[in-house]
Design a protein around this motif. Structure first.
Motif: not given
Length: 199
Positions: A61-68, A94-96, A78-82
């Protein structure tokens, strides 16, 4: 590329320690996890990421980290804001929420679209897209889409996949579950059914 069932973490809603919930979800077929917990200091988030990565690695499996900040890994959501343009990592999501945000995508590998259904995690957030709205955004997207928001049943998973999503992202359904393995197994079954080709 994330597909099937993707689990987002929330230790405040989890019935057990996050590592236990993630391990149980892995036993149910989950192979992608997004580590949120953005209220924690970096050192604590990095330690949590270090605890979760071996659990995922055991099943490929793969771990993805929220944020840059990938916290010493190579996958971020990444959040939609940047930030724009997105940082260079091995995998970037990216969240859309609408066409305008999808149109800003550049080098991202995938995006989540939300909320598809009314969600208990963020009550009042929306309005929900429902499968028809999800389908319209998927058709407008330059990258593969994960459906997010209020997905709690196999019927909802089917609806999202039928709309063209490559998978679904869930939070509360797994975090709040008495038996995360059983719930994960139920929610991954529709994904497997759509990807298995008859011989």
């Amino acid at each position: 590329m994330p597909s099937g069932l993707v689990v987002l973490t929330d230790r405040w809603q989890a019935r057990r320690p996050l590592a236990q919930v993630v391990a149980a979800a892995m036993a149910g077929g989950v192979r992608w996890v997004v580590l949120r917990e953005k209220d924690l200091p970096r050192a604590e988030r990095a330690a949590l990421a270090a605890d979760l990565r071996p659990i995922l690695a055991e099943v490929g499996g793969t771990l993805i980290v929220a944020g840059p900040d990938p916290l010493d890994g190579d996958a971020v959501h990444l959040p939609s804001a940047g930030p724009y343009p997105p940082p260079r990592h091995g995998l970037v999501g990216r969240s859309c929420h609408d066409r305008a945000e999808l149109s800003r995508l550049t080098t991202e590998d995938y995006a989540t679209v939300s909320p598809v259904f009314p969600t208990r995690t963020k009550p009042g957030y929306g309005p929900p897209l429902h499968p028809d709205g999800l389908r319209e955004l998927i058709q407008a997207s330059p990258v593969p889409i994960l459906a997010l928001g209020g997905v709690e049943t196999p019927v909802q998973v089917h609806a999202c996949l039928d709309a063209g999503a490559v998978g679904v992202a869930v939070l509360g359904a797994i975090m709040r579950a008495q038996d995360p393995t059983e719930v994960a197994r139920a929610l991954t079954t529709p994904s497997r059914a759509t990807t298995e080709k008859p011989r």
